[in-house]
Design an enzyme around this catalytic site. Structure first.
Site: not given
Length: 688
Positions: A609, A25
């Protein structure tokens, strides 16, 4: 890179295998678990990103995050072990529906399951659009402020024409409120298992200008004081309303559509359901909505609104006192959602709402109690509560959101509620004695929306009184039991002991420097001839791959070279295997092999990476050796890559090695240049 809080939250509730379903919510993660009985709530609440945790019935469990809930939700759903949830599968072969049914069967909800479901549907129909409603309401607040200051005339008064520039500003909020029924229809239909776009299309018919024009044709009879018209369609009376801002008609329509969808899917062959289920649904539901469901929704909503209005008209004082005293009990049960719908209906039908003013007394009493808790947490050096209360108070005062305070603090400490209720009473009495306040906007009652109310001085005095009454009472009497105070005191003592231990360690490392010894890894600065330690080496990170060191600024990707992801260096590999540079845990191991996230034992989060834009190879040329969650040691192979495939595809092999949580530490420095071997010092990370 995977979020550490996301992984910690999942681990604290029993792992991904214990999760049946997850939604969120405005402030809370809402878990449906297989078994919530064994969760250590204190462990969940100790996670820095968590403001509080609330066990619920039926193995439901809520984790209060605050304004960052959507980000944390997305990070949790991105965890590899959570993929089965988003795909509807199960690690044990059970369907989500089966596990939910099992959870309900063993939970204590019993006869209240239908009521729980009703309020869940109501909540889920509004939750996704609360942000849009809040944003639009702030535009209305701004218009009200301009009118109060005399910059523009009363913009919402009958017959007032604004300057075109201000007309444009006034249009900025109308798109949300005018088309609110379409948004609710979409959300409610989706929540109840019907095609949301079919629900949207059905509701859209009664909002077309052509539908409204039917009420102005010859022979149409005006009813309800001109607010509606009745026209004969194929001999049947059609009541034509202005459905703008209505919420009850789309909710009722979605419920009927969901039941019809289930029926149609049982009798229509699956091979043609894609065509005929939507067609027959619209064929039945459009007339049914226009002739029956829509008017029932309008009449029903108007009846509820008029009932509350009659109470307010009879005694604004009683109404203003009852609403803030009732809200602290309504919000935890979800009973406030129908009132939100009535507020919207009041604005559409009456041009104003009379509920939100008294509701503001409750909200600010709630925030005041949180402020009192924050004051005590600071005084008592309760680090976790200070963090929780700070986030909850910011969400309340700036966003008007009470759930972080309510679930993160108030429901956990029973001493708070009586003091908060006194604040609600004081604020409500002041509003009642002043004759009540009104607003022409649906607002979250925060500091930012005070100008939205018609009697600003009265409203301001009331919410200030509610806030400070609750705050002072909490400060004077405390909010913890003796046992809870003892527990906090023990934790504070433990934290201070740990801090002292770390300080002693730093001092022992820095001592050689003060004595004139060149201590390796310790940066020094001199002042008036005295050497002083300013940065103590925390970790030395070895190179994960053999190659040539490339300064970060020269890495051929601006996202990396500008340090946006974090500080570090690049390596142009001369070999084909990437290794773990130190002991730790694999947080992320992309299946494409191009990127790895490690949490080293030193606390450093490292991103490796492999190459630039190599994700586009979709794993071609990469042989991944580890998975998320694996424990690795220095020298553990992470991936073997084929440099020929990467180079032939035109991608750079330069491999950035970056510290992604550098804010926790001191300077991150390049420790090598030229050629490095695997394990050679590459970066140094200093303590903060």
């Amino acid at each position: 890179m995977a979020s550490k809080p996301a992984a910690e939250i999942i681990q604290s509730i029993g792992g991904a295998g214990n999760v049946v379903g997850l939604t969120h919510c405005a402030t809370r993660l809402r878990f449906q678990l297989k078994d919530a009985s064994g969760i250590d709530q204190s462990a969940v609440e100790a996670i820095p990103a968590v403001l509080g945790a609330v066990p619920q019935t039926g193995d439901r469990y809520q984790v209060v995050i605050g304004g960052a809930v959507e980000t944390v939700y997305n990070e949790i759903m991105a965890l590899p072990e959570m993929k089965r949830i988003s795909s509807g599968g199960s690690s044990e072969g059970d369907s989500v529906a089966d596990m939910k049914a099992a959870g309900k069967a063993k939970g204590p909800r019993g006869k209240f399951a239908a009521l729980d479901t009703f309020f869940e549907v109501l909540s889920d129909s509004f939750r996704p659009i609360l942000g849009a409603l809040l944003g639009a309401s702030l535009f209305i607040t701004f218009m009200a402020l301009m009118a109060t200051l005399g910059v523009i005339p009363a913009w919402n008064a009958p017959g007032v024409t604004l300057d075109p520039s201000w007309q444009f500003v006034n249009l900025m909020w109308q798109g949300v409120f005018v088309f609110l029924p379409l948004m609710v229809a979409y959300n409610a239909s989706k929540r109840m298992g019907a095609d949301p776009w079919v629900g949207f299309g059905i509701m859209a018919v009664v909002m077309l200008p052509g539908f409204t024009a039917l009420g102005k044709t010859d022979g149409a009879e005006s009813v309800f004081g001109g607010h509606a018209s009745v026209v004969q369609i194929f001999g049947l009376p059609l009541t034509v309303f202005d459905y703008s801002s209505q919420v009850f008609p789309p909710l009722l329509m979605a419920g009927v559509l969901a039941a019809l969808t289930v029926l149609l899917k049982k009798i229509i062959p699956s091979s043609v359901q894609l065509i005929f289920v939507p067609f027959i649904s619209m064929l039945i539901m459009i007339p049914l909505t226009a002739f029956l469901i829509g008017p029932i929704g309008v009449y029903g909503g108007a009846g509820l609104g008029n009932f509350l209005k009659s109470i307010n008209d009879f005694s604004p004082f009683i109404f203003a006192v009852v609403i803030p005293l009732a809200y602290p009990f309504m919000v935890p049960l979800g009973l406030h959602w129908p009132l939100n719908a009535i507020m919207l209906l009041n604005i559409q039908s009456l041009g104003f709402d009379f509920i939100q003013g008294p509701m503001g007394a409750w909200n600010f009493a709630c925030f005041g109690a949180t402020a009192g808790v924050l004051f005590l947490a600071i005084r008592e050096k309760d680090r976790l509560m200070k963090q929780t209360a700070t986030g909850a108070l910011a969400a309340g005062l700036l966003g008007g959101i009470s759930e972080p305070s309510l679930y993160g603090i108030h429901l956990r400490f029973k001493r708070i509620y009586p003091r908060m209720l006194i604040g609600c009473l004081v604020g409500g009495v002041i509003i009642g004695l002043g004759g009540g306040v009104k607003t022409s906007a649906f607002v979250f009652t925060s500091l930012l929306t005070i100008p939205a109310f018609d009697n600003i001085p009265l409203y301001t005095i009331a919410i200030a009184a509610a806030f400070f009454t609750a705050m002072i009472l909490v400060i004077l009497s405390g909010y913890q039991t003796p046992e809870q105070k003892a527990e906090v005191a023990a934790q504070v003592a433990a934290d201070e002991a740990e801090t002292s231990k770390k300080s002693a360690h730093v001092a022992s490392v820095a001592a050689p420097v003060a004595a004139g010894t060149a201590g390796a890894g310790v940066a020094t600065a001199t002042s008036a001839g005295t050497a002083t330690a300013v940065a103590t080496l925390l970790a030395t990170i070895g190179s994960p791959v053999a190659g040539i060191v490339v300064p970060l600024a020269e890495v051929p990707d601006p996202v990396f070279s500008k340090g946006i992801v974090g500080p570090g260096v690049g390596i142009d590999p001369t070999e084909d295997t990437v290794y773990a540079p130190a002991a730790g845990k694999v947080l992320v191991a992309q299946p494409t092999g191009h990127a790895f996230g490690l949490l080293l034992d030193s606390g450093v989060e490292l991103l490796i990476h492999v190459g630039i834009d190599t994700v586009n190879l979709a794993g071609k040329g990469f042989d991944v050796k580890v998975a998320a969650g694996d424990r690795v040691e220095a020298g553990t192979p992470l991936v073997v890559f084929d440099r020929t495939i990467i180079e032939d595809a035109g991608y750079s092999l330069v491999t950035p090695v970056l510290v992604t949580n550098a804010r926790k530490f001191g300077p991150v420095e390049q420790a090598a240049s030229g050629h490095v071997q695997v394990g050679s010092p590459l970066l140094t990370v200093a303590a903060k």
